[in-house]
Scaffold this active site. Structure first.
Site, PDB file in Angstrom:
ATOM      1  CE  LYS A  63       3.284  -8.261  21.066  1.00  0.00           C
ATOM      2  NZ  LYS A  63       2.729  -7.650  19.863  1.00  0.00           N
ATOM      3  CG  HIS A 192       2.833  -2.202  16.028  1.00  0.00           C
ATOM      4  ND1 HIS A 192       2.752  -1.227  17.005  1.00  0.00           N
ATOM      5  CD2 HIS A 192       2.080  -3.232  16.471  1.00  0.00           C
ATOM      6  CE1 HIS A 192       1.979  -1.671  17.996  1.00  0.00           C
ATOM      7  NE2 HIS A 192       1.561  -2.880  17.691  1.00  0.00           N
ATOM      8  CD  GLU A 264      -0.297  -6.839  12.247  1.00  0.00           C
ATOM      9  OE1 GLU A 264       0.466  -6.265  13.055  1.00  0.00           O
ATOM     10  OE2 GLU A 264       0.103  -7.342  11.187  1.00  0.00           O
TER      11      GLU A 264
HETATM   12  C1  PLP Z   1       2.105  -6.647  19.589  1.00  0.00           C
HETATM   13  C2  PLP Z   1       1.740  -6.462  18.179  1.00  0.00           C
HETATM   14  C3  PLP Z   1       0.459  -6.031  17.840  1.00  0.00           C
HETATM   15  C4  PLP Z   1      -0.586  -5.622  18.856  1.00  0.00           C
HETATM   16  O1  PLP Z   1      -0.304  -4.369  19.368  1.00  0.00           O
HETATM   17  P1  PLP Z   1      -1.352  -3.600  20.322  1.00  0.00           P
HETATM   18  O2  PLP Z   1      -0.598  -2.390  20.707  1.00  0.00           O
HETATM   19  O3  PLP Z   1      -1.670  -4.494  21.469  1.00  0.00           O
HETATM   20  O4  PLP Z   1      -2.538  -3.281  19.508  1.00  0.00           O
HETATM   21  C5  PLP Z   1       0.156  -5.945  16.498  1.00  0.00           C
HETATM   22  N1  PLP Z   1       1.055  -6.259  15.536  1.00  0.00           N
HETATM   23  C6  PLP Z   1       2.301  -6.675  15.830  1.00  0.00           C
HETATM   24  C7  PLP Z   1       3.231  -7.027  14.722  1.00  0.00           C
HETATM   25  C8  PLP Z   1       2.694  -6.785  17.153  1.00  0.00           C
HETATM   26  O5  PLP Z   1       3.934  -7.178  17.443  1.00  0.00           O
END
Ligand code: PLP
Length: 403
Positions: A63, A192, A264
């Site tokens: 995303k 996260h 991620e």
């Molecule tokens: C948006 C998102 C990410 C990426 O986050 P960053 O801050 O860009 O590293 C990773 N995991 C999940 C579940 C997300 O929603």
């Protein structure tokens, strides 16, 4: 099927990406705003990640920037992918990535998306609530489940991920029991900390909660095999944050626990690869304060100001001497919300001058609209020639052009 998407990457032999940007702005009658994207920078970020975290497999968060060149390059480098929807899964699969390199990391999924994932063989997925377990039981009973725990950073660009996602530690026991009673398989735990995290202790708190959940699973006869430390990484603090992650892993998950790690990252990989050049196409001076209108705004690449809580720094392409003025910068649409920066100190600019914005690769192009009839900003992809040669070697079917 031959996919020559990386053919759009121009190898640069005798100049830097920055010089390429200047050449496009100055010599080619360029009117529209444009990005220069340095694929070499993306490759460097991936290399840094692999060096610092040799045992944490990155699943790039699609995303953040779903450009084909970004996805293709990361796939060639060996990254896996974090997808949040049927569309993202289909997109990544269409680039030739195997389904076992994808995690469906949206804790709240539509039924048809779960069904689609099952059909194409994407079995690894997150959840954080009981109703989701019943859906998964119905549409993909052989899914491999990862429980998403709440983990809020005390300081991040995007606060309060926990308002929307993540089971609290005290909910985890009952979710575990329900999963077991439904005959579902829990393989891991994730979190996260919030995008653009600046809190050095956030990962350590989250990993401690993961360990508690790991122990809770053992008591129920479930051996977790995976911990997913999510995203939230930035280039700015990467040394300090990565050191804290590594020491917390050592503390909470010594090798005897037998878990492997994945992450991620989104922003970390792509932010710095993109530089945006915008042109001042109009201006006026209101009570000694210059107002500049540029040809990209919050409805397009600068949507990050609203959605990503970003702030941006305009840099005149041509450094100028002389007095500085408190200036404001506005996007091209007819909406007064469309302001890019206010009260920034800039030399007096003229119509046709260029303003450059660095670090514009994350959460920008991905959510841009064509509001008011303004097209999406084009991207010029370049790579220093040695990086380009490396890319061509890694993915021979993706590049047909010669130097
Ligand atoms: C948006 C998102 C990410 C990426 O986050 P960053 O801050 O860009 O590293 C990773 N995991 C999940 C579940 C997300 O929603």
């Amino acid at each position: 099927m031959k996919d020559l998407s990386l053919d759009a990457v121009v190898p640069l032999a005798n100049k830097t990406p920055r010089q390429e940007l200047e050449d496009i702005a100055e010599y080619q009658g360029q009117e529209e705003a444009f990005f220069v994207m340095d694929v070499g920078d993306l490759m460097d970020k991936y290399a840094t990640w692999s060096e610092v975290f040799p045992n944490i497999k990155p699943y790039y968060a699609v995303k953040c920037n779903d450009s084909t060149i970004v996805l293709k390059t990361l796939a060639a480098l060996g990254a896996n992918f974090d997808c949040a929807s049927k569309g993202e899964i289909a997109r990544v699969l269409s680039l030739g990535v195997a389904p076992d390199r994808i995690i469906f990391a949206n804790p709240v999924k539509q039924q048809t998306h779960i069904k689609f994932a099952a059909k194409v063989g994407v079995d690894l997925m997150t959840f954080d609530n009981a109703p989701e377990l019943y859906k998964i039981k119905e549409y993909n009973p052989s899914a491999k489940l990862v429980l998403r725990l709440v983990a809020d950073s005390n300081d991040s660009q995007c606060m309060a991920m926990g308002l929307k996602f993540g089971a609290r530690p005290n909910e985890a026991t009952s979710l575990l029991r329900q999963a077991i009673s439904l005959g579902l398989e829990i393989v891991g735990v994730s979190f996260h900390v919030g995008s653009g995290n600046r809190d050095l202790t956030a990962y350590s708190r989250a990993l401690s909660n993961c360990r508690n959940f790991y122990n809770m699973c053992l008591e129920q006869g479930v051996q977790l095999s995976m911990v997913d430390i999510g995203g939230g990484f930035t280039c700015e603090d990467f040394d300090k944050v990565s050191a804290s992650v590594l020491s917390s892993i050592e503390e909470y998950f010594p090798p005897s626990t037998g878990v492997r790690f994945i992450a991620e990252p989104g922003r970390f990989m792509v932010a710095s690869a993109y530089t945006l050049a915008t042109r001042v196409h109009s201006m006026r001076v209101d009570r000694d304060r210059p107002m500049y209108y540029i040809n990209d705004g919050v409805y397009s690449s600068f949507n990050c100001l609203l959605y990503d809580h970003a702030s941006v720094t305009p840099i005149p392409l041509k450094g100028a001497d002389g007095p500085l003025y408190k200036s404001s910068i506005w996007g091209p649409t007819c909406d007064s919300l469309d302001q890019v920066a206010e009260d920034c100190l800039l030399p007096m600019l003229k119509v046709n001058d260029w303003l450059v914005f660095e670090g514009m690769g994350a959460y920008t192009l991905a959510a841009a609209s064509n509001f008011n009839g303004f097209p999406a900003t084009a991207v010029h992809h370049v790579a220093p020639i040695e990086k380009w040669a490396q890319l061509k070697k890694m993915c021979p079917g993706c590049v047909s052009r010669d130097e």
